[in-house]
Design a protein around this motif. Structure first.
Motif, PDB file in Angstrom:
ATOM      1  N   PRO A   1     -10.233  -3.566   3.734  1.00  0.00           N
ATOM      2  CA  PRO A   1      -8.792  -3.491   3.925  1.00  0.00           C
ATOM      3  C   PRO A   1      -8.100  -4.812   4.191  1.00  0.00           C
ATOM      4  O   PRO A   1      -8.722  -5.786   4.527  1.00  0.00           O
TER       5      PRO A   1
ATOM      6  N   ARG B   1      -5.379   1.786  -8.905  1.00  0.00           N
ATOM      7  CA  ARG B   1      -5.772   1.373  -7.561  1.00  0.00           C
ATOM      8  C   ARG B   1      -6.727   0.179  -7.571  1.00  0.00           C
ATOM      9  O   ARG B   1      -6.560  -0.755  -6.791  1.00  0.00           O
TER      10      ARG B   1
ATOM     11  N   TYR C   1      -0.796  -1.544  -5.503  1.00  0.00           N
ATOM     12  CA  TYR C   1      -1.455  -1.165  -6.746  1.00  0.00           C
ATOM     13  C   TYR C   1      -0.426  -0.816  -7.812  1.00  0.00           C
ATOM     14  O   TYR C   1       0.756  -0.655  -7.535  1.00  0.00           O
TER      15      TYR C   1
ATOM     16  N   GLY D   1       0.763  -1.231   0.000  1.00  0.00           N
ATOM     17  CA  GLY D   1       0.000   0.000   0.000  1.00  0.00           C
ATOM     18  C   GLY D   1       0.795   1.283   0.000  1.00  0.00           C
ATOM     19  O   GLY D   1       1.895   1.372  -0.545  1.00  0.00           O
ATOM     20  N   GLU D   2       0.223   2.293   0.642  1.00  0.00           N
ATOM     21  CA  GLU D   2       0.804   3.630   0.654  1.00  0.00           C
ATOM     22  C   GLU D   2       2.191   3.649   1.279  1.00  0.00           C
ATOM     23  O   GLU D   2       2.440   3.039   2.306  1.00  0.00           O
TER      24      GLU D   2
ATOM     25  N   ASN E   1       4.825   0.718  -1.774  1.00  0.00           N
ATOM     26  CA  ASN E   1       4.003  -0.028  -2.711  1.00  0.00           C
ATOM     27  C   ASN E   1       4.822  -1.066  -3.456  1.00  0.00           C
ATOM     28  O   ASN E   1       5.410  -0.795  -4.491  1.00  0.00           O
TER      29      ASN E   1
ATOM     30  N   LEU F   1      -8.398   0.539  -0.936  1.00  0.00           N
ATOM     31  CA  LEU F   1      -7.819   0.529   0.400  1.00  0.00           C
ATOM     32  C   LEU F   1      -6.413   1.111   0.389  1.00  0.00           C
ATOM     33  O   LEU F   1      -5.643   0.865  -0.537  1.00  0.00           O
ATOM     34  N   LYS F   2      -6.083   1.834   1.419  1.00  0.00           N
ATOM     35  CA  LYS F   2      -4.753   2.420   1.507  1.00  0.00           C
ATOM     36  C   LYS F   2      -3.680   1.344   1.583  1.00  0.00           C
ATOM     37  O   LYS F   2      -2.564   1.533   1.107  1.00  0.00           O
ATOM     38  N   LEU F   3      -4.008   0.212   2.191  1.00  0.00           N
ATOM     39  CA  LEU F   3      -3.027  -0.856   2.349  1.00  0.00           C
ATOM     40  C   LEU F   3      -2.859  -1.704   1.088  1.00  0.00           C
ATOM     41  O   LEU F   3      -1.914  -2.471   0.980  1.00  0.00           O
ATOM     42  N   SER F   4      -3.751  -1.569   0.142  1.00  0.00           N
ATOM     43  CA  SER F   4      -3.725  -2.416  -1.039  1.00  0.00           C
ATOM     44  C   SER F   4      -2.633  -1.985  -2.003  1.00  0.00           C
ATOM     45  O   SER F   4      -2.599  -0.844  -2.453  1.00  0.00           O
TER      46      SER F   4
ATOM     47  N   GLN G   1      -3.811  -6.593   5.016  1.00  0.00           N
ATOM     48  CA  GLN G   1      -2.392  -6.392   5.298  1.00  0.00           C
ATOM     49  C   GLN G   1      -1.655  -7.679   4.998  1.00  0.00           C
ATOM     50  O   GLN G   1      -2.220  -8.750   5.043  1.00  0.00           O
TER      51      GLN G   1
ATOM     52  N   ASP H   1     -12.985  -1.021  -0.145  1.00  0.00           N
ATOM     53  CA  ASP H   1     -13.762  -1.037   1.089  1.00  0.00           C
ATOM     54  C   ASP H   1     -15.258  -1.155   0.797  1.00  0.00           C
ATOM     55  O   ASP H   1     -15.668  -1.331  -0.345  1.00  0.00           O
TER      56      ASP H   1
END
Length: 382
Positions: A355, A296, A220, A187-188, A191, A215-218, A357, A209
Motif C-alpha cells: 500500500p 487496477r 487506477y 484510490g477508492e 480516484n 491496493l485500495k489506495l492505489s 498514500q 500488496d
C-alpha cells in the motif's frame, strides 16, 4: 499555483528498528534478484530520477550516482542562489535512488539494479517553493534526455504544469527515452490518476500488496500499465536524516519498475524503449482472474526474471508503441509463445507490491491530479 504530489507515505514511518520482525518483506528474494544479477545488473544504463534530489547517505555508493543537475528556480530576492542536485531536504528522491542502486548497507534498501547509474535531477519538491516543481520537472526531463538518460523515473505528478510536462515527455521519447510515472494514491472513493501516466508511451505504475492484490489506495484506470512492490520498505525519514520502515507507495513501485527496465536494457543494449516496454508488459504477472489486464494493476507485476532467466517476451518492432491500439484490419497482438500463460496464478504468490498514500511535502498538496483526467485518453493495445 501548481499542484505537485509525490506517491509515498512517510507519515506512518518508524525509525529502523533492530527487531527482525519489523523488517519489510524481502521483495528482491521473491524477484530472484541474486540470479538476475548474474545475467545483468543494470550496467551501462542511466536512470534519471527527476525528484527532490539526492543526498549522500549510508546505503548508496557515491559512484552509483552521477553529478546530475538542479533545476530549482531561485527565490526572487536571491536570484543568484544555487542548489546542489546532491542535496535533498525531503528524502523522497534519495529513497527512489536507493531503491534502484542502493547497496543495502546502513539500514537502506538494496537496489534492484545495482549496476545502473542514477542521474539526480533536483526540483523543489519538499521545499517551500514546491509549487514550481512541475515546471522545473519539465526542464529536468529535457535535461535528462539530452544528457544520456535511457530511463526517466517520475514518482510524482502535477496538474497545472501538465502542458509543459507533456511537451517535455514527448521530447524525451523522441530521444529514445523510456518514461515511468507513478499512478497516484487517491484510490477508492477519490480516484484521481496521474495525468503523466495517461500520456502515450508513458508506463503508468500502480502498487499491489504482498499477495499481488491491488491496493485500495492505489489510483487506477485505463492508464495503469504495470505494477510493482510498494508497501513496507526502507525509506528516508526525519527530514532525510535516517532510514525508516514505511509504506513506499507507488513512488517506490515506480522506482522498481524503472530498475526492472534497466536490468532488461542492460542485457539487451540494442533494444529500443518500445522493445523494453513490450517485453516487460508481455512477461508481467497478470490479474488473478486470468484476464490480460485490468485497470487496477494493468498487465500485472513486473517480472524481469522472466526476460533474463526464462528468456520470455518478444521485443517485436523497435518503433511501435506496445500499448498502441492494434490496427482494425489486423488481429490484436498476442503474447509471445515464450510467455507463460499461467502468469495470473503465479502473480498471486510471487512478485508483489504494497500500500501507499499521497504525501504532502512543504507546499506540496495531495489534490487536483484528476481534474483534467477526461481531457486525454491513453491508448491501449486491447
Amino acid at each position: 499555483m501548481g499542484v505537485v504530489v509525490v506517491a509515498w507515505a512517510v507519515g506512518v514511518g518508524t525509525v529502523m528498528p533492530a527487531a527482525a520482525d519489523s523488517d519489510p518483506p524481502d521483495y528482491l528474494k521473491v524477484m530472484k534478484a541474486e540470479e538476475l544479477w548474474k545475467v545483468a545488473d543494470g550496467s551501462g544504463i542511466t536512470v534519471a530520477v527527476v525528484d527532490s534530489g539526492f543526498k549522500e547517505v549510508p546505503g548508496v555508493r557515491s559512484e552509483s550516482v552521477l553529478p546530475g543537475v538542479s533545476v530549482i528556480e531561485p527565490p526572487v530576492e536571491q536570484p543568484d542562489k544555487k542548489y546542489s542536485p546532491h542535496d535533498d531536504v525531503a528524502g523522497h528522491g534519495t529513497t527512489m535512488t536507493a531503491a534502484i542502486v542502493g547497496d543495502g548497507s546502513g539500514g537502506g534498501p538494496k537496489g534492484l539494479a545495482p549496476g545502473a547509474k542514477v542521474m539526480p535531477v533536483r526540483t523543489s519538491i519538499g521545499m517551500p517553493l514546491a509549487f514550481a516543481a512541475g515546471g522545473e520537472g519539465a526542464q529536468g526531463i529535457r535535461y535528462a534526455a539530452d544528457h544520456g538518460a535511457k530511463i526517466i523515473n517520475l514518482s510524482w505528478g502535477d496538474h497545472y504544469a501538465f502542458e509543459k510536462l507533456k511537451s517535455a515527455v514527448q521530447y524525451a521519447q523522441s530521444k529514445g527515452v523510456l518514461v515511468f510515472a507513478a499512478m497516484g494514491n487517491e484510490g477508492e472513493g477519490n480516484n484521481a490518476g496521474n495525468l503523466l501516466a495517461m500520456l502515450p508511451g508513458v508506463i503508468g505504475v500502480g502498487a499491489i500488496d504482498e499477495k499481488a492484490m491491488p491496493l485500495k489506495l492505489s489510483s487506477y484506470g485505463p492508464e495503469t500499465d504495470l505494477s510493482a512492490y510498494g508497501s513496507k520498505a526502507r525509506v528516508r525519514c526525519k527530514e532525510n536524516t535516517r532510514w525508516c520502515v514505511a509504506d513506499g507507495g507507488t513512488s517506490y513501485a515506480t522506482a522498481l519498475a524503472s530498475a526492472s527496465a534497466a536490468l532488461v536494457w542492460s542485457a539487451h543494449p540494442d533494444w529500443t524503449a518500445n522493445q523494453v516496454a513490450r517485453v516487460l508488459i508481455e512477461t508481467a504477472g497478470g490479474p488473478v482472474d486470468g484476464s490480460k489486464r485490468n485497470d487496477r494493476i494493468g498487465y500485472g507485476a513486473v517480472r524481469p526474471r522472466m526476460v533474463l532467466l526464462e528468456k520470455a517476451g518478444n521485443p517485436g518492432a523497435p518503433d511501435v508503441d506496445p500499448l498502441a491500439p492494434a490496427p482494425t484490419n489486423t488481429p490484436t497482438p498476442t503474447a509471445s509463445t515464450g510467455q507463460t500463460a499461467a502468469a495470473p496464478a503465479e502473480a498471486a504468490s510471487e512478485e508483489a507490491g504494497l500500500p501507499w498514500q499521497w504525501l504532502a511535502l512543504g507546499a506540496v498538496v495531495a489534490a487536483g491530479l484528476g481534474l483534467a483526467g477526461t481531457l486525454i485518453v491513453k491508448r491501449r493495445r486491447s
